[in-house]
Motif scaffolding. Structure first.
Motif, short mmCIF file in Angstrom:
data_model
loop_
_atom_site.label_atom_id
_atom_site.label_comp_id
_atom_site.label_asym_id
_atom_site.label_seq_id
_atom_site.Cartn_x
_atom_site.Cartn_y
_atom_site.Cartn_z
N ASP A 197 28.88 3.76 53.07
CA ASP A 197 28.74 3.54 51.62
C ASP A 197 27.77 2.41 51.28
OD1 ASP A 197 30.57 1.77 52.78
OD2 ASP A 197 31.55 1.37 50.86
N HIS A 198 27.46 1.57 52.26
CA HIS A 198 26.61 0.42 51.93
C HIS A 198 25.13 0.79 52.02
CE1 HIS A 198 24.83 -3.51 52.01
NE2 HIS A 198 26.01 -4.03 51.68
N PRO A 199 24.37 0.60 50.89
CA PRO A 199 22.97 1.07 50.88
C PRO A 199 22.10 0.46 51.97
CG PRO A 199 23.62 0.17 48.72
CD PRO A 199 24.81 0.02 49.62
N VAL A 200 22.32 -0.82 52.29
CA VAL A 200 21.46 -1.43 53.32
C VAL A 200 21.78 -0.83 54.69
CG1 VAL A 200 20.88 -3.58 54.52
CG2 VAL A 200 21.13 -3.57 52.03
N ASN A 201 23.08 -0.73 54.99
CA ASN A 201 23.46 -0.10 56.26
C ASN A 201 22.96 1.34 56.33
OD1 ASN A 201 24.76 -2.43 56.93
ND2 ASN A 201 26.79 -1.70 56.32
N GLN A 202 23.02 2.03 55.19
CA GLN A 202 22.53 3.42 55.16
C GLN A 202 21.07 3.47 55.59
OE1 GLN A 202 22.96 4.74 51.12
NE2 GLN A 202 25.07 5.46 51.41
N ARG A 203 20.26 2.55 55.00
CA ARG A 203 18.83 2.56 55.32
C ARG A 203 18.58 2.25 56.78
NH1 ARG A 203 17.20 0.00 50.62
NH2 ARG A 203 16.23 -1.76 51.64
N VAL A 204 19.32 1.26 57.31
CA VAL A 204 19.11 0.85 58.70
C VAL A 204 19.43 2.00 59.65
CG1 VAL A 204 19.96 -0.66 60.54
CG2 VAL A 204 19.54 -1.58 58.24
N ILE A 205 20.58 2.61 59.46
CA ILE A 205 21.01 3.64 60.41
C ILE A 205 20.12 4.88 60.29
CG2 ILE A 205 22.90 4.46 58.91
CD1 ILE A 205 23.67 4.39 62.40
N GLN A 206 19.75 5.21 59.03
CA GLN A 206 18.88 6.38 58.84
C GLN A 206 17.54 6.16 59.55
OE1 GLN A 206 18.64 8.13 54.95
NE2 GLN A 206 17.89 9.91 56.05
N LYS A 207 17.01 4.96 59.42
CA LYS A 207 15.72 4.66 60.04
C LYS A 207 15.83 4.73 61.57
CE LYS A 207 11.81 2.09 58.75
NZ LYS A 207 11.24 0.92 58.21
N LEU A 208 16.88 4.09 62.11
CA LEU A 208 17.07 4.11 63.56
C LEU A 208 17.13 5.54 64.09
CD1 LEU A 208 19.76 1.30 64.06
CD2 LEU A 208 17.48 1.35 65.09
N LEU A 209 17.78 6.41 63.34
CA LEU A 209 17.94 7.80 63.81
C LEU A 209 16.67 8.60 63.58
CD1 LEU A 209 21.60 8.40 62.61
CD2 LEU A 209 20.81 8.07 64.96
N ASN A 210 16.01 8.40 62.42
CA ASN A 210 14.81 9.18 62.13
C ASN A 210 13.68 8.87 63.09
OD1 ASN A 210 15.93 10.63 60.09
ND2 ASN A 210 15.14 9.38 58.45
N ILE A 211 13.51 7.58 63.43
CA ILE A 211 12.40 7.28 64.34
C ILE A 211 12.67 7.84 65.74
CG2 ILE A 211 11.39 5.28 63.16
CD1 ILE A 211 12.91 3.48 65.03
N ARG A 212 13.90 8.18 66.02
CA ARG A 212 14.22 8.84 67.29
C ARG A 212 14.13 10.35 67.16
NH1 ARG A 212 16.16 4.03 67.34
NH2 ARG A 212 16.70 2.94 69.25
N GLY A 213 13.71 10.84 65.98
CA GLY A 213 13.47 12.28 65.80
C GLY A 213 14.71 13.08 65.45
N HIS A 214 15.79 12.41 65.06
CA HIS A 214 17.00 13.15 64.74
C HIS A 214 17.08 13.46 63.26
CE1 HIS A 214 18.14 12.51 68.79
NE2 HIS A 214 18.11 11.19 68.66
N SER A 215 17.82 14.50 62.91
CA SER A 215 17.93 14.81 61.49
C SER A 215 19.27 14.27 60.97
CB SER A 215 17.74 16.31 61.26
OG SER A 215 18.95 16.95 61.11
N VAL A 216 19.19 13.59 59.84
CA VAL A 216 20.34 12.84 59.33
C VAL A 216 20.81 13.40 58.01
CG1 VAL A 216 21.12 10.58 58.52
CG2 VAL A 216 19.52 10.71 60.42
N THR A 217 22.09 13.67 57.91
CA THR A 217 22.69 13.99 56.61
C THR A 217 23.54 12.79 56.24
OG1 THR A 217 22.77 16.33 57.18
CG2 THR A 217 24.18 15.60 55.37
N LEU A 218 23.18 12.15 55.12
CA LEU A 218 23.84 10.90 54.76
C LEU A 218 24.81 11.13 53.62
CD1 LEU A 218 23.51 7.87 55.46
CD2 LEU A 218 21.83 7.76 53.64
N VAL A 219 26.04 10.67 53.77
CA VAL A 219 27.01 10.79 52.67
C VAL A 219 27.65 9.42 52.43
CG1 VAL A 219 27.55 13.24 53.01
CG2 VAL A 219 28.81 11.53 54.31
N PRO A 220 28.07 9.16 51.16
CA PRO A 220 28.53 7.82 50.81
C PRO A 220 30.03 7.58 50.97
CG PRO A 220 28.24 9.12 48.83
CD PRO A 220 27.91 10.02 49.99
N ASP A 221 30.79 8.57 51.33
CA ASP A 221 32.23 8.33 51.50
C ASP A 221 32.85 9.39 52.41
OD1 ASP A 221 33.30 10.62 49.88
OD2 ASP A 221 32.19 9.59 48.30
N GLY A 222 34.11 9.15 52.76
CA GLY A 222 34.78 10.02 53.72
C GLY A 222 35.01 11.43 53.20
#
Ligand code: ADP
Length: 276
Positions: free
Chosen positions: A162-187
């Motif tokens: 749910d945290h926007p900064v954590n969202q950006r960090v994790i998305q970036k870490l995964l995208n630069i490794r070539g993975h596809s990310v589906t991001l959701v804000p809650d359980g």
């Protein structure tokens, strides 16, 4: 729904190629076919298209009896972030990246990807790629790509955070490794996005609004039990602190482990390697 695969006998055995790339494209096409087909058949056919002097051109076709794609969208869906219709995203989720990545991988194998489809009847995705004959490859080893080993499979990863900064960090870490990310804000959204066999990994923040990470993990495990697909997606918690009781709680909720925030590239790579 059934899944059939057919490799024509005339496809030669001794071909050299990047097994990792090929697998990634096929997983994407077959995965889409399964996602967009409720009943009928999904078929993978492999045919030799042209047998050249030093290389063979092989065609792979994945056909389904699913919802189909409108004619005017057929070329567009290979672009990044493109989905055939906004309602598609609401109903089926996804990132609109799978085909863009597949198309790039196909062009790296000197090939082309295209699709035919009829609305309401189904779609066929074709791609062809060129593969040198094994004996030719032995004569020119420097031109041959490493096959399979070492090439990272593109994973479909569901991230609930749910945290926007954590969202950006994790998305970036995964995208630069070539993975596809589906991001959701809650359980709750994580449980909604889950579909049998679709994701390779779920990364789940523990403290989230609506359903928290533990509740969402339990709900996903319950759905897996109910689904006919018999799939089990690895779920890792993203937790702020690493107390042993937290770890125990994660495991008893059906999770496979946890990553402590701030997430380090090393820790993330270990989890990705265990999945890919
Ligand atoms: P997504 O992650 O959204 O599935 P893709 O790039 O793999 O991303 O696919 C892009 C879009 O193409 C999908 O959202 C869907 O609209 C359409 N599509 C892809 N494969 C199929 C299929 N087999 N049947 C119907 N529509 C499809």
């Amino acid at each position: 729904m059934s899944l059939v695969s057919l490799t024509e006998e005339s496809v030669p055995d001794g071909l050299i190629g990047d097994a990792g790339r090929l697998r990634q494209i096929l997983i994407n096409l077959v995965g889409n076919a399964m996602k967009f087909t409720e009943q009928g058949e999904i078929k993978l056919v492999v045919t030799p298209e042209e047998m050249g002097k030093d290389r063979a051109r092989i065609r792979f076709s994945v056909s389904d009896t699913g919802i189909g794609i409108p004619k005017d969208q057929l070329a567009r869906i290979f672009g990044a972030f493109e989905q055939a219709d906004p309602s598609i995203h609401r109903k089926y989720g996804g990132t609109g990246l799978g085909l863009a990545i597949s198309s790039r991988l196909v062009s790296l194998m000197s090939g082309r990807i295209w699709a035919e489809s009829e609305l309401g009847r189904g779609s066929t995705f074709h791609f062809h790629a060129e593969f040198p004959y094994a004996e030719q490859a032995a004569a020119q080893p420097e031109k041959i790509e490493a096959s399979g080993e070492g090439s990272v499979r593109q994973l479909r990863i569901l991230v609930a955070e749910d945290h926007p900064v954590n969202q950006r960090v994790i998305q970036k870490l995964l995208n630069i490794r070539g993975h596809s990310v589906t991001l959701v804000p809650d359980g709750e959204a994580a449980v909604d996005q889950w579909a049998p066999g679709y994701f390779d990994l779920v990364l789940m923040d523990l403290q989230m609004p609506r359903l928290d990470g533990l509740q969402a993990a339990r709900a996903i495990r319950a759905r897996e039990q109910d689904s006919a697909a018999q799939s089990r997606v690895p779920i890792y918690a993203l937790s702020a602190k690493a107390f042993p009781e937290d770890a125990r709680e994660c495991l008893s909720a059906g999770m496979d482990g946890h990553l402590t925030k701030p997430i380090t590239a090393d820790a993330l790579d270990k989890v990705l390697a265990s999945v890919g």
